[in-house]
Write an enzyme that holds these catalytic residues in place. Structure first.
Site, short mmCIF file in Angstrom:
data_model
loop_
_atom_site.label_atom_id
_atom_site.label_comp_id
_atom_site.label_asym_id
_atom_site.label_seq_id
_atom_site.Cartn_x
_atom_site.Cartn_y
_atom_site.Cartn_z
N LYS A 34 -44.03 40.31 -31.92
CA LYS A 34 -43.22 39.33 -32.63
C LYS A 34 -42.64 38.27 -31.67
O LYS A 34 -42.65 38.47 -30.45
CB LYS A 34 -42.09 40.04 -33.39
C1 LIG Z 1 -44.23 43.35 -38.06
C2 LIG Z 1 -43.85 43.32 -39.48
C3 LIG Z 1 -43.10 44.34 -40.09
C4 LIG Z 1 -42.81 45.65 -39.44
O1 LIG Z 1 -42.28 45.64 -38.24
P1 LIG Z 1 -42.38 46.91 -37.22
O2 LIG Z 1 -41.30 46.59 -36.27
O3 LIG Z 1 -43.74 46.87 -36.60
O4 LIG Z 1 -42.12 48.13 -38.01
C5 LIG Z 1 -42.69 44.17 -41.39
N1 LIG Z 1 -43.03 43.09 -42.09
C6 LIG Z 1 -43.77 42.09 -41.57
C7 LIG Z 1 -44.10 40.90 -42.39
C8 LIG Z 1 -44.23 42.20 -40.25
O5 LIG Z 1 -45.00 41.23 -39.76
#
Ligand SMILES: *Cc1c(COP(=O)(O)O)cnc(C)c1O
Length: 397
Positions: free
Chosen positions: A186
């Site tokens: 992210k």
């Molecule tokens: C990455 C992501 C998540 C989940 O995040 P994690 O930290 O990997 O559990 C949830 N929703 C969206 C849209 C994402 O891109």
């Protein structure tokens, strides 16, 4: 998008503070920690960055969505409306609470179609979860209006749109609750982590307790704290929070880079008349974490993806056949392949997915190509990439 590309001295310094005192846990051990409270500091930074009264760090983005829903009282038998295009985390987080995911079509924003949302509302609907996919957002005014009219919660999953805004407000801060992921890919990373943000004090207190076994966090003796309600463990560690603390301070720098790279690519692609771009709702500004565009049809999109491969253009996806982001290939969900028994109302809703008509979503996802915007590219590399993309698209039309 990925903040990990620029992991450096600031991140190392914050981590070193934690390593120096050895307190890897965010709660307690006041005497040992030499005044270092990385999770608390990061929560304060998140409140400032996203202009909200409260932020609760948790262990992941998936946990953030689940904790957000739980903190507002969503649970067994409640229906939560969510889009067909998202990450699998969306339905996982809903089902973890015994709630029922109700999937509906997206529109040309690549997020929830307000008309589809309205059609899906039943007596059991409790919340609408808008997923701000690929750096942009849904039509928040229209969604808010529907939620107000039907007395529903509006939850924003802004995991992929950190830094985007709508009518001047940061994404994540618009609905009743907003969720972020700080996983490794992210825009801001903790390695693993997530956060719930809200202006609602009651939801915040609930999320604080719920994410730490129901601890009320009163006083400074963990063992003597009381447990006003049932909870689980979705805590973040100090090590993870330390990385995020360095990264969140660099968000303006990351966003500026994303915008610069995005703009170069978009300007080149705009020269091709057959290429159109995803709709960004009026008053919205993307986070520029991705560049999303439409081609005339699925066939052309597939050909273009093949041509991108030939040209060495990486980190672009046509999500139509993707296992993780689009309903078409979520067979484990449609077949309810759970390790443990699911409630009959969840199973009934999942069975419907096998025959539900999502041709409107197919129409948008089939023609879409979504390209990640990297932070580590040089301007030269972006320009070269733009030329390769234009060539590949022209050859595929
Ligand atoms: C990455 C992501 C998540 C989940 O995040 P994690 O930290 O990997 O559990 C949830 N929703 C969206 C849209 C994402 O891109």
């Amino acid at each position: 998008m990925p903040g990990f590309e620029l992991f450096g001295n600031q991140e190392r310094k914050e981590l070193q503070d934690v390593l120096d005192n050895g307190v890897l846990m965010r709660y307690g051990f006041d005497g040992m920690r030499n005044g270092h409270w990385k999770a608390k500091e990061l929560e304060t930074e998140l409140q400032k960055t996203f202009k909200v009264n409260h932020a609760q760090l948790v262990s992941s983005g998936t946990a953030a969505v689940s904790v957000a829903l739980a903190s507002a009282g969503v649970g067994a038998g409640d229906e939560v409306i969510m889009p067909t295009f998202t990450f699998v985390a969306s339905f996982e987080a809903i089902m973890m609470l015994g709630a029922i995911p109700v999937l509906v079509d997206i529109d040309d924003t690549l997020t929830l179609d307000p008309k589809a949302v309205e059609k899906a509302i039943t007596q059991k609907t409790k919340a609408v979860m808008v997923v701000q996919m690929c750096g942009s957002m849904g039509n928040m005014d229209a969604l808010q209006e529907i939620c107000d009219k039907h007395d529903l919660l509006l939850v924003e999953d802004a995991c992929q749109a950190i830094g985007g805004t709508y009518k001047g407000k940061p994404l994540g801060s618009i609905g009743d609750l907003g969720c972020f992921s700080f996983d490794f890919v992210k825009t801001v990373t903790c390695g693993e982590g997530g956060a719930v943000i809200t202006n609602n004090r009651e939801y915040y207190i609930n999320s604080d307790h719920y994410s730490d076994h129901g601890h009320d966090h009163v006083g400074n003796d963990r063992g003597a704290e009381s447990h006003p309600l049932l909870g689980y463990n979705f805590r973040i560690s100090e090590l993870h929070a330390a990385v995020g603390l360095a990264q969140i301070k660099r968000l303006p720098e990351f966003l500026a880079m994303q915008k610069k790279h995005y703009t170069i690519l978009r300007e080149e692609l705009s020269k091709i008349p057959e290429v159109t771009f995803r709709t960004v709702p009026e008053g919205g500004e993307e986070s520029y974490a991705f560049l999303n565009f439409f081609l005339p049809d699925l066939e052309t999109a597939r050909k273009t993806m093949e041509a991108f491969k030939q040209e060495g253009v990486d980190v672009c996806w046509n999500y139509y056949d993707n296992n993780w982001h689009y309903v078409k290939e979520w067979h484990h969900l449609k077949d309810a392949k759970s390790l443990y028994p699911l409630s009959s109302d969840i199973k009934a809703e999942l069975t419907k997915l096998k025959t539900k008509d999502f041709s409107q979503s197919d129409h948008f996802i089939g023609r879409n190509i979504s390209c990640l915007i990297k932070l580590s590219w040089t301007e030269e590399e972006v320009k070269e990439r733009a030329n390769k993309m234009v060539k590949a698209i022209r050859n595929s039309l």
